[in-house]
Design a protein around this motif. Structure first.
Motif, PDB file in Angstrom:
ATOM      1  N   SER B 305       0.681  -1.336   0.025  1.00  0.00           N
ATOM      2  CA  SER B 305       0.079  -0.139  -0.024  1.00  0.00           C
ATOM      3  C   SER B 305       0.940   1.158  -0.035  1.00  0.00           C
ATOM      4  CB  SER B 305      -0.983  -0.050   1.319  1.00  0.00           C
ATOM      5  OG  SER B 305      -0.420  -0.389   2.374  1.00  0.00           O
ATOM      6  N   GLY B 306       0.552   2.232  -0.670  1.00  0.00           N
ATOM      7  CA  GLY B 306       1.116   3.455  -0.736  1.00  0.00           C
ATOM      8  C   GLY B 306       2.184   3.328  -1.967  1.00  0.00           C
ATOM      9  N   SER B 307       2.250   2.461  -2.750  1.00  0.00           N
ATOM     10  CA  SER B 307       3.502   2.288  -3.824  1.00  0.00           C
ATOM     11  C   SER B 307       2.858   2.996  -5.207  1.00  0.00           C
ATOM     12  CB  SER B 307       3.708   0.769  -4.078  1.00  0.00           C
ATOM     13  OG  SER B 307       2.602   0.298  -4.478  1.00  0.00           O
ATOM     14  N   GLY B 308       1.618   3.610  -5.193  1.00  0.00           N
ATOM     15  CA  GLY B 308       1.167   4.353  -6.148  1.00  0.00           C
ATOM     16  C   GLY B 308       0.428   3.524  -7.237  1.00  0.00           C
ATOM     17  N   LYS B 309      -0.136   2.394  -6.963  1.00  0.00           N
ATOM     18  CA  LYS B 309      -0.739   1.478  -7.841  1.00  0.00           C
ATOM     19  C   LYS B 309      -1.970   2.110  -8.359  1.00  0.00           C
ATOM     20  CE  LYS B 309      -1.095  -1.402  -4.842  1.00  0.00           C
ATOM     21  NZ  LYS B 309      -1.295  -2.549  -3.758  1.00  0.00           N
ATOM     22  N   SER B 310      -2.727   2.750  -7.032  1.00  0.00           N
ATOM     23  CA  SER B 310      -4.088   3.170  -7.726  1.00  0.00           C
ATOM     24  C   SER B 310      -3.864   4.386  -8.287  1.00  0.00           C
ATOM     25  CB  SER B 310      -4.799   3.467  -6.063  1.00  0.00           C
ATOM     26  OG  SER B 310      -5.195   2.259  -5.435  1.00  0.00           O
ATOM     27  N   THR B 311      -3.051   5.120  -7.877  1.00  0.00           N
ATOM     28  CA  THR B 311      -2.636   6.659  -8.614  1.00  0.00           C
ATOM     29  C   THR B 311      -2.521   6.221 -10.084  1.00  0.00           C
ATOM     30  OG1 THR B 311      -1.422   7.320  -6.741  1.00  0.00           O
ATOM     31  CG2 THR B 311      -1.442   8.871  -8.701  1.00  0.00           C
ATOM     32  N   LEU B 312      -1.643   5.415 -10.235  1.00  0.00           N
ATOM     33  CA  LEU B 312      -1.523   4.966 -11.817  1.00  0.00           C
ATOM     34  C   LEU B 312      -2.770   4.462 -12.384  1.00  0.00           C
ATOM     35  CD1 LEU B 312       0.778   4.414 -13.796  1.00  0.00           C
ATOM     36  CD2 LEU B 312       0.846   1.932 -12.979  1.00  0.00           C
ATOM     37  N   SER B 486       7.135   2.540  -4.203  1.00  0.00           N
ATOM     38  CA  SER B 486       7.265   3.949  -3.955  1.00  0.00           C
ATOM     39  C   SER B 486       7.232   4.654  -5.639  1.00  0.00           C
ATOM     40  CB  SER B 486       8.379   4.671  -3.315  1.00  0.00           C
ATOM     41  OG  SER B 486       9.468   3.648  -3.538  1.00  0.00           O
ATOM     42  N   GLY B 487       6.151   4.214  -6.333  1.00  0.00           N
ATOM     43  CA  GLY B 487       5.738   5.061  -7.369  1.00  0.00           C
ATOM     44  C   GLY B 487       6.792   4.748  -8.753  1.00  0.00           C
ATOM     45  N   LYS B 488       7.697   3.808  -8.315  1.00  0.00           N
ATOM     46  CA  LYS B 488       8.604   3.210  -9.694  1.00  0.00           C
ATOM     47  C   LYS B 488       8.238   1.689  -9.801  1.00  0.00           C
ATOM     48  CE  LYS B 488      12.351   5.020  -8.239  1.00  0.00           C
ATOM     49  NZ  LYS B 488      13.704   5.672  -7.857  1.00  0.00           N
TER      50      LYS B 488
END
Lengths: 394, 517
Positions: B305-312, B486-488
């Motif tokens: 959680s917080g790795s940016g999957k949902s934002t992607l 973390s977003g990458k």
């Protein structure tokens, strides 16, 4: 929509529904409850329905009864008649009766016995008739004033809660131009005697034109902070007591009638509705079903109408119910001060104000006061119940 | 479990029965105790930890003060002693106790909070610790460390533990004996090893079988209904697929054209603003992501959680605007479309969310939720056609006609997710983004939904982006995997390669943390 059944399930809800529907019935059938004309009568062998006939006259469909000859029905020798329970109309000054007659004092006018159930005022008007006819005025003022404030509140609430600070983009120069022209229009209004309506329409046309054109203009764009503007506007508005604004506005308007009163009260009360709607929209907007609606391609309008407003309605209804109570009180207090409607228009507040002239006539204070009290309590109970239902369903 | 400590809230009540607590030959029935008597058991002899650690702490008090409070109620003397508190926190392996003592609950991570709650529960070294789904909200790596902590505390303090969980992997790691419950009734009980090796009831069997396997891939997952209806679970359908056919499918997909191309996608959120509105601190949720999706492919995106999957996901759907980069759908950059063109395109890209409760309007019946979608994109359909279409869609996702006029609160979690799926496929999309769409469901419902999604993939020629934190689910669903941190993108490749032979340190850690049985 919250069903009446749900409200009925609460003790307070039962009281609220009972009292409100009682007053509603009175307001609807006021003419049949308090009227100097008979509901049904037989005169010279013919049958008449004078109260119903009055509606026809009012609509311009039926002519006057010629045989009346400026006499009242009660002075005629009627063969058969059914009179309303209260044999007075609210505005009519009864020459035969004395001023300040006590409750349930009765007198003969030569033809029949009439009774002031709740007494009469300084010029012999019947209090009971005044309360019954006043119910209609009070309720319609409250209802239409709330309707107006709901409309204004909805527009501003949606603008600040849904669109907020970061969704309406505007061309900077178009905005500056808009501001300039608005100031110009209102300058013309105040110094060169443009009419108020013209200035209002010109402002409205200008604003909509700029909103329509400016996204197409391109150029230097900025986000119009709608939420910020509207919230500060409400704060300024709220910082002046409502009654003072009301007094000032009524002082400007030369002859206030029921419509101006409705509009003014409506304009005074929208801010609460706008605030609550804004708060609700901010909360609801974060829900995934709004994102889902966007993902299936709903427009902003569809999202507001289909999803946001139905979900915000329960909390709004609570505010509206409390607002209704406030409106009734506000109307009563300006009538009490004697600055609202003209003296012939009898409302609960105007009867109450008569009590100031004669303290011994307690019935002038108690009965209209009780009506106001009951109605306000009923509205507050309704608000409490709606709030309770809302809390439980969450 | 709440009933044991008399924590059931009205209108619920305990209808008879007994809970007997034995302490050195002295036995008491907890349920017969008065409110005052039971209070001395709560926390003192029986400790309890809950699922949502954040909700269990008072947000306006510092953690240290709340812990002191808990000590005070049971043992007034040592309460003021800060060393006592520090010892307590170091017992639950918190690295810098002084910082934690001085923090509010929202300043700590989920794992730290869970540790603080455990610390609170073991203050008086209770004899029994009740752990109610203590790791459900945590990601796998934190979950593993919390489980290890509970394990070591159990033996150190010589406690018994009641561990409640829906995750069989966790149970297998923690428990000595297991009780399986369904609809408030105990279905099966026994030693953990026996139950896992030789389950007797259909429900337990379904729970065990319905979990997708991390090492092999089958065509379908067996569900509780399959077992009840005597479907042969040894048929080819449920057997692992040969590596050969997996490779073949991947080869075919490789030759397909690209449906979606994401280039250099970045998005950051402003956390704090300076005096003049200039962002002074921001979080980079998605950093320079590049990815391709072939027609018909199912792409898995894994990350904690917080790795940016949902934002992607929401960037791909243009629900949020990106800072940088482009998303091209069938060669068309969707960020350049105007509002109207975007609305038309929405028909082709659909999304299903994790939050099954929130994704449907609570004031709308099933039929109108789907109806709205149809009305927007198929304006020529009349009312009756739409109604027929809705019913056929609901049948396609395994619901019946009686679900048409129900409100979301009248549906179960699985049924709601099916309605969401029905709404998504009602527009005949080409790309379906599933954002953690099964992680809120229990294992057997999860299996049903996964089977359904695979069926739809084949029937409707869907391409999918499947986002999950659960590697075994990803393995079952996906043709290709991306691992995000973390977003990458940390690692990408085919499941058989990544899961058997991870190249990156992070992937290895993720794999090692998965509880297994």
């Amino acid at each position: 929509m919250i069903g009446l059944k749900k409200i009925w399930a609460f003790r307070k809800g039962k009281w609220a529904l009972g009292i409100i529907s009682f007053f509603l019935v009175i307001a609807l059938f006021a003419d049949f409850i308090a009227n100097e004309k008979p509901i049904y009568c037989k005169y010279n062998g013919e049958i008449y329905f004078p109260v119903l006939h009055e509606y026809g006259e009012g609509l311009g469909l039926l002519g006057n009864y010629e045989f009346l000859n400026n006499k009242s029905w009660q002075e005629l020798q009627l063969e058969e008649a059914i009179f309303p329970i209260i044999k007075f109309s609210s505005g009519n000054i009864d020459q035969n009766s004395s001023a300040y007659s006590r409750p349930s004092s009765s007198f003969e006018n030569g033809f029949q016995t009439k009774k002031h159930w709740l007494g009469s005022d300084s010029i012999g008007r019947d209090v009971a008739a005044g309360i019954v006819q006043g119910t209609r005025k009070t309720l319609s003022i409250a209802f239409f004033a709330m309707l107006i404030s709901c409309l204004i509140g909805f527009v501003f609430g949606v603008l600040s809660g849904f669109f907020g600070d970061r969704s309406v983009r505007m061309n900077l120069w178009a905005f500056i131009g808009l501001m300039f022209f608005i100031i110009l229009i209102w300058f013309q209004w105040s110094y060169n005697h443009w009419s108020f309506g013209l200035a209002l329409i010109a402002t409205f046309v200008l604003i909509s034109a700029v909103f329509f054109l400016s996204p197409r203009l391109g150029g230097r764009q900025f986000y119009l902070p709608l939420d910020l503007i509207i919230m500060r506007m409400i704060e300024v508005f709220k910082s002046v007591p409502a009654l003072f604004i009301l007094l000032a506005l009524l002082a400007i308007i030369s002859k206030p009638n029921i419509f101006t009163l409705i509009v003014i009260i409506g304009i005074l009360r929208w801010s609460t509705i706008a605030r609550v709607l804004r708060a609700e929209l901010l909360r609801l907007k974060e829900n995934k079903f709004i994102t889902s609606a966007k993902a299936i391609g709903s427009t902003d309008k569809q999202i507001i109408v289909n999803h946001l407003l139905p979900n915000a309605l329960p909390s709004l209804l609570t505010v509206i119910a409390f607002g209704f109570a406030g409106t009734i009180l506000l109307e009563a207090s300006i009538s009490f001060l004697g600055i609202g409607l003209s003296a012939e228009e009898v409302t609960w507040g105007s009867i109450l104000s008569e009590a100031r002239n004669n303290f011994s006539a307690w019935w002038l204070a108690v009965f209209p006061g009780a009506a106001i009290f009951l109605m306000v309590v009923a509205c507050n109970y309704l608000g409490d119940t709606l709030n309770e239902i809302n809390l439980r369903s969450n | 479990m709440l009933s044991i400590l008399q924590l059931i809230e009205s209108p619920g009540e305990v209808k008879g029965g007994s809970a007997i607590y034995c302490d050195q030959d002295q036995c008491t029935d907890l349920l017969s105790l008065s409110e005052k008597q039971i209070a001395s058991y709560r926390g003192n002899k029986i400790g309890m930890i809950y699922q949502q650690a954040l909700a269990a702490f008072n947000p306006v008090q510092k953690i240290g003060r709340q812990l002191t409070e808990a000590i005070k109620t049971h043992n007034a003397k040592s309460a003021e002693n800060k060393n006592h508190l520090r010892n307590l926190l170091s017992k639950v392996e918190i690295k810098n106790p002084d910082r934690v003592i001085d923090s509010y609950s929202h300043q700590l991570s989920g794992g730290q909070l869970q540790r603080c709650m455990i610390a609170m529960a073991i203050i008086n070294s209770p004899n029994i610790l009740i752990a109610d789904e203590p790791t459900t909200g945590l990601d796998v790596i934190t979950q593993k460390s919390v489980l290890q902590l509970l394990h070591s505390l159990k033996s150190k303090l010589n406690m018994s533990m009641i561990f409640i969980s829906h995750d069989l992997g966790v149970i297998a790691e923690m428990a000595d004996s297991v009780v399986v419950m369904k609809d408030g009734v105990i279905v099966e009980r026994g030693k953990t090893l026996d139950i896992f090796a030789n389950p007797k009831s259909n429900y337990t069997k379904a729970l065990l079988l319905a979990r997708p396997n991390i090492t092999s891939k089958s065509k379908r997952l067996p569900t509780f209904d399959d077992l009840e209806n005597d479907v042969d679970i040894n048929s080819d359908l449920f057997k692992p697929i040969e590596l050969q056919s997996i490779l073949e499918r991947q080869k075919v997909l490789l030759n397909n054209s690209n449906l979606l191309e994401v280039r250099d996608l970045s998005k950051s959120y402003v956390v704090e603003k300076g005096l003049f509105g200039k962002p002074s601190s921001q979080v980079q949720a998605v950093k320079n992501i590049n990815l391709d999706l072939k027609c018909g492919e199912v792409l898995g995106i894994v990350g904690e959680s917080g790795s940016g999957k949902s934002t992607l996901a929401s960037l791909i759907l243009n629900l949020e605007s990106a800072d940088k980069g482009s998303v091209s759908f069938k060669g068309q950059n969707i960020f350049l479309l105007d509002k109207k063109e975007m609305r038309t395109l929405r028909k082709d890209i659909q999304i299903i969310f994790q939050d099954v409760g929130g994704a449907l309007d609570p004031k709308m019946k099933t039929s109108s939720s789907i109806d709205i979608a149809l009305r927007i994109h198929y304006p020529s359909m009349d009312k009756k056609q739409r109604r027929d279409k809705i019913i056929s869609l609901l049948k396609q996702v395994g619901l019946t006609e009686k679900h048409v006029d129900r409100y979301p609160h009248e549906l179960s979690g699985g049924e709601r997710q099916r309605v969401c799926i029905a709404r998504a496929i009602s527009l005949q999309p080409q790309l379906l983004v599933c954002d953690e769409c099964v992680s809120a469901l229990d294992v057997s419902v999860q299996a049903q939904i996964l089977n359904l999604l695979l069926d739809l993939r084949d029937d409707l020629d869907l391409s999918m982006i499947f986002i999950s934190h659960d590697l075994s689910v990803i393995n079952f669903m996906c043709d290709r995997i991306l691992i995000m941190k973390s977003g990458k993108i940390v690692e990408q490749g085919y499941p058989q390669d990544i899961l058997q032979n991870p190249q990156e340190e992070y992937t290895r850690k993720l794999l090692a943390a998965i509880p297994s049985f």
